[in-house]
Write an enzyme that holds these catalytic residues in place. Structure first.
Site, PDB file in Angstrom:
ATOM      1  CG  HIS A   1      -1.935   0.946   1.403  1.00  0.00           C
ATOM      2  ND1 HIS A   1      -1.707   2.268   1.710  1.00  0.00           N
ATOM      3  CD2 HIS A   1      -3.279   0.810   1.298  1.00  0.00           C
ATOM      4  CE1 HIS A   1      -2.868   2.903   1.792  1.00  0.00           C
ATOM      5  NE2 HIS A   1      -3.841   2.041   1.529  1.00  0.00           N
TER       6      HIS A   1
ATOM      7  CG  ASP B   1       0.281  -2.373   6.101  1.00  0.00           C
ATOM      8  OD1 ASP B   1      -0.734  -2.585   6.793  1.00  0.00           O
ATOM      9  OD2 ASP B   1       0.261  -1.723   5.041  1.00  0.00           O
TER      10      ASP B   1
ATOM     11  CD  GLN C   1      -7.220  -4.728   3.826  1.00  0.00           C
ATOM     12  OE1 GLN C   1      -8.137  -5.499   4.111  1.00  0.00           O
ATOM     13  NE2 GLN C   1      -7.423  -3.470   3.560  1.00  0.00           N
TER      14      GLN C   1
ATOM     15  CE  LYS D   1      -8.192  -0.075   5.526  1.00  0.00           C
ATOM     16  NZ  LYS D   1      -6.934  -0.122   4.783  1.00  0.00           N
TER      17      LYS D   1
ATOM     18  CB  CYS E   1      -3.610   3.095  -1.658  1.00  0.00           C
ATOM     19  SG  CYS E   1      -4.827   4.341  -1.298  1.00  0.00           S
TER      20      CYS E   1
HETATM   21  C1  LIG Z   1      -5.961   0.612   4.554  1.00  0.00           C
HETATM   22  C2  LIG Z   1      -4.545   0.159   4.485  1.00  0.00           C
HETATM   23  C3  LIG Z   1      -3.487   0.969   4.923  1.00  0.00           C
HETATM   24  C4  LIG Z   1      -3.702   2.367   5.401  1.00  0.00           C
HETATM   25  O1  LIG Z   1      -4.500   2.415   6.527  1.00  0.00           O
HETATM   26  P1  LIG Z   1      -5.047   3.828   7.067  1.00  0.00           P
HETATM   27  O2  LIG Z   1      -6.147   3.433   7.971  1.00  0.00           O
HETATM   28  O3  LIG Z   1      -5.507   4.593   5.869  1.00  0.00           O
HETATM   29  O4  LIG Z   1      -3.907   4.474   7.756  1.00  0.00           O
HETATM   30  C5  LIG Z   1      -2.220   0.460   4.859  1.00  0.00           C
HETATM   31  N1  LIG Z   1      -1.977  -0.766   4.405  1.00  0.00           N
HETATM   32  C6  LIG Z   1      -2.950  -1.584   3.983  1.00  0.00           C
HETATM   33  C7  LIG Z   1      -2.617  -2.963   3.515  1.00  0.00           C
HETATM   34  C8  LIG Z   1      -4.269  -1.139   4.010  1.00  0.00           C
HETATM   35  O5  LIG Z   1      -5.247  -1.945   3.571  1.00  0.00           O
END
Ligand SMILES: *Cc1c(COP(=O)(O)O)cnc(C)c1O
Length: 421
Positions: free
Chosen positions: A137, A214, A217, A240, A379
């Protein structure tokens, strides 16, 4: 074949998973869009929120709205206890060693920027390498690019194969003594690929590199155990995981967080402040939580994680697997449709393109039928360019989606494709 909410395959296997009852907790699922019942399949962008989480806001602002940690009065005590209660809950949710290793941020993006600006700014030098992946992302690309321009280290990219799985042979060959950090997502938001982060951590550590994961997800869809993975840093977002916007989490290993300098300065993060003797900083987690945090949001995040654990994280994973398998089979029947991302291990994300139909047109027209999907680059522009496309359509699933909704979505998709071709 029609399915009803109470006749799901999972219901037979797992009596706890009562989809109809679960759906009734989400007020938004009762609304209509363009006169059609809402079918919400944009969960990878943000998940919907159960009533118990929504209630936190009116409860907090009508009963115990107060700034935390500093007050000696009852409201401040209650707010502090609820706020710190979320820290304990996140510790359990991630299986962290210690609640002090849980830092509240605005989201995944801010958590990654915190690591870049605090750890990265003091540790990364010319000649050093940071490995990211083709699946990242933008929020796990751009913070490293910004810092690399300043600090002069090199960013290398782990490639993906044609299914959208990371090329682990290439990963091994990219690792070296120069590697200081591997920064990868646990699950790709654009394709749904689940990355072998535990194996990646072991390999990174063999070279003395750290791993930042990260988990934006992964946290909504599967059990996460930061100790089992041996993650050095792990980030996720509240919005999320059935929680609110404006709050997220950074987990870090204690020795790393202790050694890292503060990122932002202000109230809450100091021990003593003096013009003559200089300023000393608070211990973790407060060192990284300058200023008044998003108190109600943090408390609501705790309630959201409580909700997930009440349903059962494994049960949610299993149900989303059923939805993904059903949806994959169904869209594969659609003429001229190509799925991007067919890795063997996938979470509930279905990204696709359709011959002769722009993703944007599909997204706009299918919204007219009440179906919310995402269209665009998600993104993850480098990844989409790698596959030779500018945009895909993406349907992504959550705990409350039904097999009927998937069928209605596929019927709507066929109608829309017929209109634009
Ligand atoms: C949504 C997402 C982000 C960013 O999260 P924010 O809530 O916008 O800070 C980063 N990495 C992944 C894989 C995402 O799905």
């Amino acid at each position: 074949m029609p399915h009803t909410a109470t006749e799901t395959p999972l219901k037979r296997d797992n009596a706890r998973y009562d989809l109809a009852a679960l759906r009734s907790e989400f007020p938004v699922l009762r609304r209509e869009v363009h006169g059609k019942p809402l079918i919400y399949l944009d969960n990878a962008a943000t998940s919907q929120t159960p009533q118990s989480v929504i209630d936190v806001f009116s409860d907090y602002y009508s009963r115990y709205n107060a700034n935390i940690h500093r007050g000696l009065h009852t409201l401040a005590d209650e707010a502090t206890a609820a706020f710190e209660g979320t820290r304990q809950r996140v510790k359990g949710f991630l299986n962290a060693e210690d609640a002090r290793q849980i830092i509240f941020t605005r989201g995944t993006t801010e958590a990654i920027n915190l690591v870049a600006q605090s750890w990265g700014r003091t540790q990364l030098n010319p000649g050093d390498e940071v490995l990211i992946s083709m699946l990242e992302h933008h929020s796990n690309i751009v913070p490293w690019q910004l810092l690399a321009a300043e600090r002069g280290f090199t960013i290398k990219v782990i490639p993906v194969d044609e299914r959208g799985a990371l090329d682990m042979v290439a990963y091994r060959s990219l690792l070296s003594e120069r590697t200081k950090l591997v920064a990868v997502n646990h699950v790709s938001n654009a394709l749904g690929t689940i990355n072998p982060v535990k194996e990646m951590a072991t390999l990174a550590h063999q070279y003395g590199a750290l791993i930042l994961i990260d988990g934006a997800q992964a946290a909504p869809h599967q059990r996460v155990d930061v100790q089992d993975i041996d993650a050095d840093f792990y980030a996720f977002s509240g919005h999320k995981v059935y929680g609110p916007t404006g709050v997220g989490v950074l987990y870090g290993k204690k020795a790393l967080l202790d050694a890292m300098p503060p990122w932002q300065g202000g109230g809450e993060m100091i021990d003593t402040v003096s013009f003559d003797a200089g300023t000393t900083y608070a211990d973790i987690p407060h060192k990284f939580e300058a200023g008044t945090p998003a108190i109600a949001e943090v408390i609501a995040l705790g309630r959201a994680l409580e909700w997930m654990e009440g349903v059962g994280v494994e049960a949610i994973s299993a149900w989303e697997g059923v939805l993904l398998d059903h949806a994959t089979q169904a869209v594969n029947q659609v003429d001229g449709l190509h799925i991007l991302g067919t890795a063997p291990h996938k979470a509930g994300v279905l990204s696709f393109v359709v011959d002769g139909a722009h993703a944007q047109d599909i997204g706009l027209l299918i919204d007219q039928l009440g179906v919310a999907i995402r269209t665009g680059h998600h993104c993850a522009q480098p990844l989409l360019h790698h596959f030779g496309v500018e945009a895909t359509c993406r349907a992504s699933f959550a705990a409350y989606n039904t097999l009927d909704e998937v069928d209605t979505f596929v019927t709507a998709l066929n109608r829309v494709i017929g209109m634009v071709r």
